[in-house]
Design an enzyme around this catalytic site. Structure first.
Site, PDB file in Angstrom:
ATOM      1  N   ASP A   1      -1.453   0.587   6.089  1.00  0.00           N
ATOM      2  CA  ASP A   1      -2.268   1.467   5.258  1.00  0.00           C
ATOM      3  C   ASP A   1      -3.749   1.158   5.457  1.00  0.00           C
ATOM      4  O   ASP A   1      -4.611   1.823   4.892  1.00  0.00           O
ATOM      5  CB  ASP A   1      -1.866   1.393   3.778  1.00  0.00           C
ATOM      6  CG  ASP A   1      -1.949  -0.008   3.185  1.00  0.00           C
ATOM      7  OD1 ASP A   1      -2.377  -0.933   3.894  1.00  0.00           O
ATOM      8  OD2 ASP A   1      -1.568  -0.161   2.005  1.00  0.00           O
ATOM      9  N   SER A   2      -4.033   0.173   6.326  1.00  0.00           N
ATOM     10  CA  SER A   2      -5.400  -0.063   6.796  1.00  0.00           C
ATOM     11  C   SER A   2      -5.956   1.168   7.502  1.00  0.00           C
ATOM     12  O   SER A   2      -7.171   1.249   7.741  1.00  0.00           O
ATOM     13  CB  SER A   2      -5.443  -1.261   7.749  1.00  0.00           C
ATOM     14  OG  SER A   2      -4.431  -1.160   8.741  1.00  0.00           O
TER      15      SER A   2
ATOM     16  N   GLU B   1       3.884  -4.716  -0.482  1.00  0.00           N
ATOM     17  CA  GLU B   1       3.141  -5.878  -0.939  1.00  0.00           C
ATOM     18  C   GLU B   1       3.712  -6.425  -2.244  1.00  0.00           C
ATOM     19  O   GLU B   1       4.180  -5.675  -3.098  1.00  0.00           O
ATOM     20  CB  GLU B   1       1.661  -5.513  -1.141  1.00  0.00           C
ATOM     21  CG  GLU B   1       0.959  -5.053   0.122  1.00  0.00           C
ATOM     22  CD  GLU B   1      -0.489  -4.670  -0.086  1.00  0.00           C
ATOM     23  OE1 GLU B   1      -1.130  -4.244   0.883  1.00  0.00           O
ATOM     24  OE2 GLU B   1      -0.987  -4.783  -1.230  1.00  0.00           O
TER      25      GLU B   1
ATOM     26  N   ASP C   1       3.788   0.806   6.577  1.00  0.00           N
ATOM     27  CA  ASP C   1       3.429   0.386   5.224  1.00  0.00           C
ATOM     28  C   ASP C   1       3.828   1.423   4.179  1.00  0.00           C
ATOM     29  O   ASP C   1       3.688   2.638   4.416  1.00  0.00           O
ATOM     30  CB  ASP C   1       1.913   0.184   5.123  1.00  0.00           C
ATOM     31  CG  ASP C   1       1.494  -1.258   5.345  1.00  0.00           C
ATOM     32  OD1 ASP C   1       2.363  -2.139   5.310  1.00  0.00           O
ATOM     33  OD2 ASP C   1       0.288  -1.490   5.539  1.00  0.00           O
TER      34      ASP C   1
ATOM     35  N   LYS D   1       7.084  -1.832   5.066  1.00  0.00           N
ATOM     36  CA  LYS D   1       6.455  -3.037   4.522  1.00  0.00           C
ATOM     37  C   LYS D   1       5.873  -2.722   3.158  1.00  0.00           C
ATOM     38  O   LYS D   1       5.288  -1.645   2.967  1.00  0.00           O
ATOM     39  CB  LYS D   1       5.359  -3.569   5.443  1.00  0.00           C
ATOM     40  CG  LYS D   1       4.699  -4.857   4.920  1.00  0.00           C
ATOM     41  CD  LYS D   1       3.747  -5.469   5.935  1.00  0.00           C
ATOM     42  CE  LYS D   1       2.443  -4.729   6.048  1.00  0.00           C
ATOM     43  NZ  LYS D   1       1.651  -4.771   4.765  1.00  0.00           N
TER      44      LYS D   1
ATOM     45  N   GLU E   1      -1.360 -13.117   4.329  1.00  0.00           N
ATOM     46  CA  GLU E   1      -2.739 -12.724   4.617  1.00  0.00           C
ATOM     47  C   GLU E   1      -3.736 -13.578   3.842  1.00  0.00           C
ATOM     48  O   GLU E   1      -3.598 -13.767   2.630  1.00  0.00           O
ATOM     49  CB  GLU E   1      -2.960 -11.250   4.283  1.00  0.00           C
ATOM     50  CG  GLU E   1      -4.377 -10.771   4.592  1.00  0.00           C
ATOM     51  CD  GLU E   1      -4.554  -9.271   4.526  1.00  0.00           C
ATOM     52  OE1 GLU E   1      -5.695  -8.802   4.696  1.00  0.00           O
ATOM     53  OE2 GLU E   1      -3.547  -8.566   4.305  1.00  0.00           O
TER      54      GLU E   1
END
Length: 275
Positions: free
Chosen positions: A44-45, A115, A83, A113, A182
């Protein structure tokens, strides 16, 4: 050889390092794939490097599907991980499974993925139970940037470090096949890597992790809004592109492009008959 979640596990067990890079489009994905990189993360970057947002919060499921679909078409051997964006899984277990299912079905990726640690373990378990592989993400989780108060190294106190280890064990127990770490101190990341049997993928977490991931636009010096300390620039592609664009602009304006070798011919007789 096609990389899968099983490949990741086998590489950890053999002590082989896992390589992962981001990509957000077909052409870049093909280049990353042909280079032999084990996995491509459609992060999602993309909100930062593709869409120009200040953070990843505004990225939608539709954004992820759009870019994930393109990447999956370009990657023949790399494991494609997509993501799950902000609020696509935090709201409920049901939403998590539905959105993970959409991403898997509509992109043909190999995994998703998300978080978070213990708090999202019910979602991880439910998604895995739906036969969708899940990669977890701990440490600095960008979707929580407002709660963190900025981009800060995580796990620096005894309590925070212990929670990171506990969360890593929790996501493994819930069924995650790997976990991204991270902005975690290198020694702590190494401890986490030794505490779990699933692979750890570091980004700003030292070389004690089982693998590494970087945003491709960072490691090629294409994205200049900011550059984290953990980024190594493997090539200055950004400057090469900028100069090429400037050379093109100049060639168009001075008339040297297009030249004769760039044009198509037509018989003079045809042209003469037009008058």
């Amino acid at each position: 050889m096609k990389n899968t979640v099983t490949t990741f596990q086998q590489m950890k067990e053999k002590g082989e390092k896992i390589s992962m890079l981001t990509a957000y489009d077909y052409s870049t994905a093909r280049l990353v794939d042909e280079a032999g990189v084990n996995s491509i993360l459609v992060g999602d970057s993309l909100g930062n490097v593709m869409l120009g947002y200040e953070d990843t919060i505004a990225v939608t499921v539709e954004d992820m599907i759009h870019h994930g679909r393109a990447v999956a078409r370009g990657a023949k051997n790399a494991l494609v991980v997509v993501d799950m964006p902000f609020l696509s899984y935090q709201t409920s277990v049901y939403d998590a499974v539905v959105n993970a299912g959409r991403i898997m079905k509509e992109t043909h990726c190999g995994a998703v993925k998300l978080e978070g640690g213990a708090v999202v373990c019910p979602q991880i378990k439910a998604i895995v139970d739906a036969s969708i592989p899940v990669c977890a993400h701990l440490g600095l989780t960008p979707q929580s940037i407002n709660a963190f108060g900025g981009f800060k190294v995580q796990g620096k106190t005894v309590e925070a470090a212990q929670k990171l280890i506990d969360d890593a064990k929790a996501v493994e127990e819930a069924g995650a096949f790997a976990v991204v770490l991270e902005c975690v101190p290198a020694k702590l990341a190494k401890l986490v890597s030794e505490a779990v049997s699933i692979p750890t993928i570091g980004i700003g977490a030292g070389n004690g992790c089982d693998g590494q991931v970087l945003v491709y636009a960072d490691m090629l010096a294409m994205f200049s809004d900011f550059c984290p300390k953990f980024v190594r620039k493997f090539a200055n592609v950004g400057e090469i592109m900028r100069q090429a664009f400037a050379d093109y602009d100049a060639a168009v304006k001075d008339g040297s492009f297009p030249a004769e070798e760039h044009t198509y011919k037509i018989d003079d007789e045809v042209i003469e008959k037009l008058y």
